[in-house]
Write a protein that holds these residues in place. Structure first.
Motif, mmCIF file in Angstrom:
data_model
loop_
_atom_site.group_PDB
_atom_site.id
_atom_site.type_symbol
_atom_site.label_atom_id
_atom_site.label_comp_id
_atom_site.label_asym_id
_atom_site.label_seq_id
_atom_site.Cartn_x
_atom_site.Cartn_y
_atom_site.Cartn_z
ATOM 1 N N LEU A 146 0.828 -1.234 0.300
ATOM 2 C CA LEU A 146 0.242 -0.008 -0.157
ATOM 3 C C LEU A 146 0.346 1.422 -0.048
ATOM 4 N N ASP A 147 0.471 2.047 -1.040
ATOM 5 C CA ASP A 147 1.312 3.895 -0.404
ATOM 6 C C ASP A 147 0.569 4.560 -0.169
ATOM 7 N N GLY A 148 -0.938 4.473 -0.516
ATOM 8 C CA GLY A 148 -1.093 5.779 0.005
ATOM 9 C C GLY A 148 -2.941 5.635 0.095
ATOM 10 N N VAL A 149 -4.113 5.937 1.030
ATOM 11 C CA VAL A 149 -4.784 6.273 1.097
ATOM 12 C C VAL A 149 -5.716 7.524 0.859
ATOM 13 N N HIS A 238 -13.433 6.204 -1.413
ATOM 14 C CA HIS A 238 -11.846 6.053 -1.124
ATOM 15 C C HIS A 238 -10.906 5.662 -1.819
ATOM 16 N N VAL A 239 -9.925 6.133 -2.424
ATOM 17 C CA VAL A 239 -9.149 5.248 -2.762
ATOM 18 C C VAL A 239 -8.129 5.151 -2.250
ATOM 19 N N PHE A 240 -7.676 3.317 -2.803
ATOM 20 C CA PHE A 240 -6.626 2.603 -2.169
ATOM 21 C C PHE A 240 -5.477 2.464 -3.042
ATOM 22 N N VAL A 241 -4.145 3.550 -3.109
ATOM 23 C CA VAL A 241 -2.964 2.962 -3.691
ATOM 24 C C VAL A 241 -2.338 2.521 -3.624
ATOM 25 N N PHE A 242 -1.919 1.313 -4.675
ATOM 26 C CA PHE A 242 -1.169 0.466 -4.089
ATOM 27 C C PHE A 242 -0.342 0.445 -5.578
ATOM 28 N N ARG A 243 1.334 -0.499 -4.753
ATOM 29 C CA ARG A 243 2.360 -0.982 -5.936
ATOM 30 C C ARG A 243 1.512 -1.107 -7.163
ATOM 31 N N GLU A 244 0.606 -1.693 -7.392
ATOM 32 C CA GLU A 244 0.644 -2.879 -8.318
ATOM 33 C C GLU A 244 -0.849 -2.614 -9.579
ATOM 34 N N GLY A 245 -1.661 -1.354 -7.799
ATOM 35 C CA GLY A 245 -2.607 -1.345 -9.067
ATOM 36 C C GLY A 245 -3.983 0.516 -7.826
ATOM 37 N N VAL A 266 -11.023 -1.646 -9.764
ATOM 38 C CA VAL A 266 -9.620 -1.826 -9.715
ATOM 39 C C VAL A 266 -8.850 -1.382 -10.704
ATOM 40 N N VAL A 267 -7.685 -0.094 -11.007
ATOM 41 C CA VAL A 267 -7.143 -0.189 -12.466
ATOM 42 C C VAL A 267 -5.652 -0.989 -11.751
ATOM 43 N N ALA A 268 -5.332 -1.504 -12.706
ATOM 44 C CA ALA A 268 -3.795 -2.752 -12.445
ATOM 45 C C ALA A 268 -2.789 -1.395 -13.275
ATOM 46 N N ARG A 269 -1.442 -1.742 -12.604
ATOM 47 C CA ARG A 269 -0.584 -0.975 -13.439
ATOM 48 C C ARG A 269 -0.426 -0.963 -14.753
ATOM 49 N N ASP A 270 -0.972 -2.157 -15.409
ATOM 50 C CA ASP A 270 -0.749 -2.365 -17.065
ATOM 51 C C ASP A 270 -1.972 -1.610 -18.273
ATOM 52 N N GLY A 271 -3.081 -1.016 -16.924
ATOM 53 C CA GLY A 271 -4.238 -0.574 -17.632
ATOM 54 C C GLY A 271 -5.188 -0.990 -17.226
ATOM 55 N N SER A 272 -5.101 -1.921 -17.577
ATOM 56 C CA SER A 272 -6.837 -3.237 -17.389
ATOM 57 C C SER A 272 -7.376 -3.050 -16.065
ATOM 58 N N ARG A 273 -8.895 -3.103 -16.374
ATOM 59 C CA ARG A 273 -9.853 -3.230 -15.499
ATOM 60 C C ARG A 273 -10.936 -3.922 -14.431
ATOM 61 N N THR A 274 -10.852 -3.768 -13.754
ATOM 62 C CA THR A 274 -11.905 -4.705 -13.239
ATOM 63 C C THR A 274 -12.461 -4.162 -12.295
ATOM 64 N N VAL A 275 -14.060 -4.726 -11.936
ATOM 65 C CA VAL A 275 -14.863 -4.579 -10.806
ATOM 66 C C VAL A 275 -15.516 -5.290 -10.568
ATOM 67 N N THR A 276 -15.415 -5.443 -8.974
ATOM 68 C CA THR A 276 -15.952 -6.071 -7.908
ATOM 69 C C THR A 276 -17.204 -5.396 -7.015
ATOM 70 N N ARG A 277 -18.402 -6.425 -7.600
ATOM 71 C CA ARG A 277 -19.828 -6.181 -7.173
ATOM 72 C C ARG A 277 -20.170 -6.202 -5.974
ATOM 73 N N THR A 278 -20.433 -5.587 -4.734
ATOM 74 C CA THR A 278 -20.806 -5.893 -3.179
ATOM 75 C C THR A 278 -21.592 -6.976 -3.356
ATOM 76 N N PRO A 279 -22.225 -7.369 -2.397
ATOM 77 C CA PRO A 279 -24.252 -7.502 -1.984
ATOM 78 C C PRO A 279 -24.893 -6.797 -1.559
ATOM 79 N N ALA A 280 -25.829 -6.077 -2.194
ATOM 80 C CA ALA A 280 -26.680 -5.145 -1.968
ATOM 81 C C ALA A 280 -26.917 -5.208 -0.070
ATOM 82 N N VAL A 281 -26.428 -3.900 0.398
ATOM 83 C CA VAL A 281 -27.071 -3.878 1.918
ATOM 84 C C VAL A 281 -28.125 -2.198 1.489
ATOM 85 N N SER A 282 -28.401 -2.982 2.959
ATOM 86 C CA SER A 282 -29.113 -1.355 3.370
ATOM 87 C C SER A 282 -28.374 -0.756 4.658
#
Length: 334
Positions: A146-149, A238-245, A266-282
């Protein structure tokens, strides 16, 4: 065991946090309400079928039929009535922030020990599934170190007569944002032994902070930054900045409107993009279920108890103090 709730404050947030969720349970009821304006309390009780209206807050706290006191006043009023209700032996749920200063926090803790009940901070973002996902990625090193938040909370709040624009009532954008920010960090990177500073011109209507910048230095050296404001737009992320994405969670307050999923992008260092969708919560439904389970001794520590709130409140107070000292030209050492 039934749970009878008394409301200190005839507010919209009380409807969302206590009245509506309680209707899902046969063993929970909102029994009474008190407000600064008795006529408003009477009208509120009629609209929400609350059977009892108390003349004042002291009278409600003294009601032997009340098990839980819920406090949703302006933020500067939280500590006084939380302390009194806790000392009277009630369970207490207080809207965030629980209080504003470390001395207030100490007084509430002493009152809880004296009375024997639970004091809980109503912070609806607690326990959202995205926290667990990011925490697991951190522990596994999925995207490297982790580089920072970076976090941002902008609220569409225009100057007006409400408490948000009155410093004496605990107004300002930092107090509105700090609980969400610090709890997210607490549940992911941790906030033990961190140092914090803040800055604001305090140039908003009434002398409040309409813009605020805050920074934490984590024990491992990374920085967690917050930018918050009152204005015309709304951003909560919130944005979590890692070495690899880079991991971004937008709209983190959306589940207050109902059962909503959030995207973890998630945007990886190579520019690829993935999306993880959380369960719906109230948020409010989840929060109430956890409060009920805890008070019925069906749950365990879940982050809203006083022990978890203490480091958040202490940090919030130190950061706000830092900003005040910076504005006055004092040397900052945190």
């Amino acid at each position: 065991m039934s749970l009878a709730i008394g409301l200190i404050g005839a507010t919209g947030i009380a409807e969302r946090t206590m009245i509506r969720p309680s209707q899902e349970y046969h063993d929970v009821s909102v029994r009474a309400v008190a407000a600064s304006d008795p006529d408003r309390a009477e009208d509120y009780a009629r609209r929400h079928s609350i059977p009892h209206v108390h003349a004042d807050y002291e009278d409600l706290i003294a009601d032997p039929a009340i098990d839980l006191v819920y406090i949703s006043l302006h933020t500067a009023g939280h500590a006084r009535w939380a302390e009194r209700a806790a000392r009277a032996g009630k369970h207490v749920v207080v809207e965030k922030p629980l209080c504003l200063t470390r001395p207030e926090l100490s007084a509430i803790a002493a009152a809880q020990r004296h009375g024997g009940g639970h004091v809980l901070e109503a912070l609806p973002t607690l326990g959202h599934p995205w926290h667990r996902t990011v925490r697991e990625w951190l522990r596994a090193g999925t995207f490297g170190e982790l580089d920072g938040v970076r976090s941002r909370f902008d609220f569409a709040v225009q100057p007006g007569p409400g408490y948000r624009w009155r410093p004496d009532l605990g107004g300002g954008c930092f107090y509105d944002s700090a609980g969400y920010w610090l709890q997210a960090l607490q549940d992911t990177v941790g906030i033990t032994d961190v140092r914090g500073t803040g800055y604001s011109d305090f140039d908003g209507f009434g002398g409040v902070d309409r813009r605020f910048s805050a920074a934490l230095v984590l024990p491992t050296g990374q920085r967690a930054l917050l930018e918050c404001s009152f204005g015309t737009t709304r951003t909560t992320e919130h944005v979590f900045v890692f070495r690899e994405g880079t991991v971004r969670i937008r709209g983190v307050l959306l589940p207050v409107a109902g059962a909503v999923s959030l995207n973890i992008t998630v945007v990886a260092r190579d520019g690829s993009r993935t999306v993880t969708r959380t369960p719906a919560v109230s948020y409010y439904t989840q929060q109430f279920a956890r409060i009920r389970a805890l008070l019925r001794q069906e749950g365990t520590h879940w982050g809203a108890e006083l022990g978890a709130s203490e480091p958040r409140i202490a940090l919030m107070d130190r950061i706000h103090e830092s900003a005040r000292r910076s504005m006055s030209g004092s040397v900052e050492e945190e």
